[in-house]
Design a protein around this motif. Structure first.
Motif, PDB file in Angstrom:
ATOM      1  N   ASP A  68       0.750  -1.196   0.147  1.00 32.87           N
ATOM      2  CA  ASP A  68      -0.271   0.045   0.073  1.00 32.87           C
ATOM      3  C   ASP A  68       0.893   1.281  -0.019  1.00 32.87           C
ATOM      4  N   ASN A  69       2.011   1.403   0.805  1.00 38.55           N
ATOM      5  CA  ASN A  69       2.810   2.372   0.825  1.00 38.55           C
ATOM      6  C   ASN A  69       3.707   2.409  -0.454  1.00 38.55           C
ATOM      7  N   LEU A  70       4.147   1.554  -1.114  1.00 34.46           N
ATOM      8  CA  LEU A  70       4.757   1.439  -2.040  1.00 34.46           C
ATOM      9  C   LEU A  70       3.977   2.246  -3.180  1.00 34.46           C
ATOM     10  N   GLN A  71       2.592   1.836  -3.395  1.00 32.75           N
ATOM     11  CA  GLN A  71       1.776   2.290  -4.474  1.00 32.75           C
ATOM     12  C   GLN A  71       1.614   3.862  -4.155  1.00 32.75           C
ATOM     13  N   ALA A  72       1.468   4.294  -2.661  1.00 37.41           N
ATOM     14  CA  ALA A  72       1.108   5.645  -2.447  1.00 37.41           C
ATOM     15  C   ALA A  72       2.420   6.487  -2.861  1.00 37.41           C
ATOM     16  N   ALA A  73       3.413   5.944  -2.973  1.00 41.29           N
ATOM     17  CA  ALA A  73       4.573   6.689  -3.458  1.00 41.29           C
ATOM     18  C   ALA A  73       4.793   6.650  -4.941  1.00 41.29           C
ATOM     19  N   ILE A  74       4.279   5.541  -5.527  1.00 38.24           N
ATOM     20  CA  ILE A  74       4.119   5.488  -6.852  1.00 38.24           C
ATOM     21  C   ILE A  74       3.422   6.387  -7.790  1.00 38.24           C
ATOM     22  N   VAL A  75       1.963   6.541  -7.244  1.00 38.49           N
ATOM     23  CA  VAL A  75       0.933   7.566  -7.757  1.00 38.49           C
ATOM     24  C   VAL A  75       1.151   8.903  -7.219  1.00 38.49           C
ATOM     25  N   GLY A  76       2.255   9.172  -6.440  1.00 36.77           N
ATOM     26  CA  GLY A  76       2.504  10.479  -5.712  1.00 36.77           C
ATOM     27  C   GLY A  76       1.839  10.978  -4.682  1.00 36.77           C
ATOM     28  N   ASP A  77       1.073  10.135  -3.768  1.00 35.67           N
ATOM     29  CA  ASP A  77       0.268  10.607  -2.654  1.00 35.67           C
ATOM     30  C   ASP A  77       1.263  10.752  -1.552  1.00 35.67           C
ATOM     31  N   LYS A  78       2.455  10.086  -1.514  1.00 36.97           N
ATOM     32  CA  LYS A  78       3.368  10.193  -0.365  1.00 36.97           C
ATOM     33  C   LYS A  78       4.873  10.289  -1.206  1.00 36.97           C
ATOM     34  N   SER A  79       5.630  10.856  -0.532  1.00 33.38           N
ATOM     35  CA  SER A  79       7.166  10.825  -0.915  1.00 33.38           C
ATOM     36  C   SER A  79       7.553   9.434  -0.441  1.00 33.38           C
ATOM     37  N   PRO A  80       8.761   9.268  -1.343  1.00 30.82           N
ATOM     38  CA  PRO A  80       9.292   7.780  -0.941  1.00 30.82           C
ATOM     39  C   PRO A  80       9.600   7.706   0.643  1.00 30.82           C
ATOM     40  N   ALA A  81      10.059   8.552   1.151  1.00 32.71           N
ATOM     41  CA  ALA A  81      10.628   8.773   2.464  1.00 32.71           C
ATOM     42  C   ALA A  81       9.361   8.428   3.460  1.00 32.71           C
ATOM     43  N   GLU A  82       8.351   9.243   3.238  1.00 31.03           N
ATOM     44  CA  GLU A  82       7.086   9.271   3.847  1.00 31.03           C
ATOM     45  C   GLU A  82       6.578   7.679   3.872  1.00 31.03           C
ATOM     46  N   ALA A  83       6.417   7.139   2.701  1.00 31.27           N
ATOM     47  CA  ALA A  83       5.926   6.042   2.352  1.00 31.27           C
ATOM     48  C   ALA A  83       6.708   4.822   3.213  1.00 31.27           C
ATOM     49  N   LEU A  84       7.976   4.887   2.997  1.00 27.69           N
ATOM     50  CA  LEU A  84       8.754   3.890   3.733  1.00 27.69           C
ATOM     51  C   LEU A  84       8.778   4.035   5.384  1.00 27.69           C
ATOM     52  N   LYS A  85       8.539   5.340   5.773  1.00 31.28           N
ATOM     53  CA  LYS A  85       8.527   5.518   7.128  1.00 31.28           C
ATOM     54  C   LYS A  85       7.227   5.003   7.730  1.00 31.28           C
ATOM     55  N   ASP A  86       6.028   5.277   6.975  1.00 34.42           N
ATOM     56  CA  ASP A  86       4.823   4.889   7.679  1.00 34.42           C
ATOM     57  C   ASP A  86       4.618   3.191   7.619  1.00 34.42           C
ATOM     58  N   ALA A  87       5.470   2.624   6.543  1.00 34.63           N
ATOM     59  CA  ALA A  87       5.428   1.376   6.248  1.00 34.63           C
ATOM     60  C   ALA A  87       6.243   0.400   7.697  1.00 34.63           C
ATOM     61  N   GLN A  88       7.107   1.130   7.675  1.00 32.70           N
ATOM     62  CA  GLN A  88       8.158   0.831   8.956  1.00 32.70           C
ATOM     63  C   GLN A  88       7.395   0.695  10.115  1.00 32.70           C
ATOM     64  N   GLN A  89       6.825   1.906  10.550  1.00 36.39           N
ATOM     65  CA  GLN A  89       5.872   1.937  11.900  1.00 36.39           C
ATOM     66  C   GLN A  89       4.931   0.873  12.061  1.00 36.39           C
ATOM     67  N   GLU A  90       4.265   0.753  10.918  1.00 30.72           N
ATOM     68  CA  GLU A  90       2.904   0.036  11.057  1.00 30.72           C
ATOM     69  C   GLU A  90       3.444  -1.523  11.140  1.00 30.72           C
ATOM     70  N   ALA A  91       4.773  -1.939  10.278  1.00 37.94           N
ATOM     71  CA  ALA A  91       5.245  -3.231  10.412  1.00 37.94           C
ATOM     72  C   ALA A  91       5.710  -3.502  11.906  1.00 37.94           C
ATOM     73  N   ASP A  92       6.486  -2.294  12.301  1.00 36.42           N
ATOM     74  CA  ASP A  92       6.924  -2.895  13.689  1.00 36.42           C
ATOM     75  C   ASP A  92       5.802  -3.040  14.870  1.00 36.42           C
ATOM     76  N   ARG A  93       4.682  -2.271  14.433  1.00 34.99           N
ATOM     77  CA  ARG A  93       3.639  -2.666  15.302  1.00 34.99           C
ATOM     78  C   ARG A  93       3.188  -4.147  15.205  1.00 34.99           C
ATOM     79  N   ILE A  94       2.809  -4.599  13.978  1.00 32.68           N
ATOM     80  CA  ILE A  94       2.478  -5.864  13.865  1.00 32.68           C
ATOM     81  C   ILE A  94       3.413  -6.878  14.269  1.00 32.68           C
ATOM     82  N   LEU A  95       4.718  -6.661  14.270  1.00 34.44           N
ATOM     83  CA  LEU A  95       5.660  -7.662  14.540  1.00 34.44           C
ATOM     84  C   LEU A  95       6.059  -7.795  16.105  1.00 34.44           C
ATOM     85  N   LYS A  96       5.631  -6.541  16.749  1.00 32.32           N
ATOM     86  CA  LYS A  96       5.911  -6.460  18.124  1.00 32.32           C
ATOM     87  C   LYS A  96       5.684  -7.735  19.055  1.00 32.32           C
ATOM     88  N   PRO A  97       4.473  -8.646  18.811  1.00 33.11           N
ATOM     89  CA  PRO A  97       4.262  -9.616  19.537  1.00 33.11           C
ATOM     90  C   PRO A  97       5.170 -10.698  19.424  1.00 33.11           C
TER      91      PRO A  97
END
Length: 440
Positions: free
Chosen positions: A409-438
């Motif tokens: 989802d975040n890669l596509q957001a960067a590709i269509v211009g809704d987020k910058s690459p830095a923003e997209a990967l930062k958001d992806a990292q934070q959400e993935a960290d939350r999912i993997l925390k358990p």
């Protein structure tokens, strides 16, 4: 009441025969009987499989099952087309949760951690004999083994490769025998290969990199070429937002939004091969699993090469493995293993590669006369195999499906211009960290 002795004897004998028939109609079969073709009732195996490339894969799988059953009359294999890889995983999960798992399935190799966390699959080491497993390419075993055990067998495996139109290269003044070797050359070639009509509409794109279906997979190749893999070896951490990965995603985005050599919107996984074969794009990044499809349907000369390097060459492995499920009868596990061994013999692995374009997963398959002759007549068949020298395990974590959704989802957001690459990967990292925390 008058006692009818004759009638009661007949009834008793009939009841006895019915009970005896029931006892002899058991579906349990000893292991030896599986090999010897006894007259006992067949073991029926349910076999889920996906299709994510062009070509007659379903027909090939059905024929393989028919050939196996002709040689093994006590085993009936029921191939069940289950949709895409994601559909097949969902169907398998639902079946396991409902207490009715398939006997075996082709599922993404990357689903190892998720299937293990469900306690859904059988470790295979007790079935493996001699040096069987050592004949598989090491890059494919990275997604097949964990904690000292082998959990699945590489089967429908691939890497993404670069396909290029040699005729388009020649028309653009490029050497058809020299594809771009690095990112700078990829951009330079793509500029020369992008053709517009008099009104400014693009008739031929320089390059297409799919951003639907498996966008994380194509992005992972660029990440590897620019640094290191996207995840830890234990599936508990991801490294999405490193400076190197931001740079890699920026390069992909710039191909479309800055340089105009690639479509700006989401590029569909399934239509990219069609675009390539119709001459709508001169270069495409796609799975080697489409090689035979392109070979059979392109009406121009094309080449296949490694993906372009940056700091180094790099590519993720990909595709599906063969899994045996845990909560099935023991005789079904043995029969399923017999089918897996049969499917992965060197000669069949070679034929499967020729028929589909997937990599033959066993080294000895490339030593068969069948494969040697094919590679000699069609050298592109060896490119993905050779690229394994620079390959690493595909993105694989616990709760894999959710992690894929987050990064895609975040890669596509960067590709269509809704987020910058830095923003997209930062958001992806934070959400993935939350999912993997358990899991940490």
């Amino acid at each position: 009441m008058k006692f009818n002795f004759k009638k009661n004897v007949v009834l008793t004998l009939t009841l006895f025969l019915l009970i005896l028939a029931g006892c002899t109609n058991s579906t349990t079969t000893k292991t030896d009987d599986i090999s010897k073709g006894s007259k006992k009732e067949k073991i029926e195996l349910s076999f889920y499989f996906p299709v994510s490339v062009g070509g007659p894969v379903t027909k090939i799988i059905d024929q393989l099952a028919e050939d196996f059953m002709a040689e093994n009359p006590t085993i009936k294999v029921n191939p069940i087309y289950a949709g895409s890889y994601a559909d097949t995983m969902t169907r398998a999960q639902t079946s396991v949760q409902g207490g009715n798992p398939p006997d075996l399935a082709v599922i993404l190799a990357t689903e190892l951690y998720t299937l293990r966390s469900m306690d859904a699959i059988e470790p295979l080491d007790r079935f493996i004999e001699d040096d069987y497993i050592n004949d598989f390419y090491e890059g494919f075993l990275e997604n097949s083994q964990a904690d000292g055990k082998t959990w699945s067998i590489p089967f429908q495996r691939s890497t993404p490769v670069m396909y290029y139109n040699k005729e388009a290269f020649a028309k653009a003044g490029l050497n058809p025998e020299k594809p771009p070797k690095n990112w700078d050359q990829l951009l330079s070639y793509a500029k020369k290969l992008t053709i517009k009509d008099g009104s400014g509409e693009v008739e031929q794109w320089g390059v297409e990199i799919p951003s639907s279906g498996f966008p994380y997979w194509l992005f992972q190749g660029f990440a590897l070429q620019n640094g290191k893999n996207l995840m830890s070896d234990d599936g508990k951490e991801v490294y999405f937002d490193t400076p190197e990965n931001v740079e890699a995603l920026q390069f992909i985005v710039d191909l479309s939004r800055k340089y105009g050599v690639m479509p700006k919107n989401v590029i569909d996984w399934a239509t990219v091969p069609s675009d390539f074969m119709k001459g709508k794009t001169a270069i495409m990044y796609h799975t080697t699993g489409n090689l035979t499809n392109v070979k059979n349907n392109a009406d121009f000369e094309f080449g296949v090469a490694y993906q372009s390097a940056n700091k180094s060459y790099g590519s993720p492995t990909g595709g599906g493995n063969l899994y045996i499920f845990k909560d099935i009868p023991e005789e079904h596990k043995k029969a399923a293993w017999k089918f897996i061994k049969w499917l992965t013999t060197p000669k069949r692995a070679a034929q499967w590669s020729i028929d589909t374009g997937y990599i033959a997963t066993r080294k000895s398959a490339y030593e068969t006369k069948l494969m040697k002759d094919y590679v000699k007549s069609f050298p592109p068949a060896a490119v993905a195999r050779d690229q394994l020298e620079y390959a690493s395990a595909e993105l694989s974590t616990y709760n894999n499906g959710r992690i894929y959704q987050v990064i895609n989802d975040n890669l596509q957001a960067a590709i269509v211009g809704d987020k910058s690459p830095a923003e997209a990967l930062k958001d992806a990292q934070q959400e993935a960290d939350r999912i993997l925390k358990p899991y940490n």
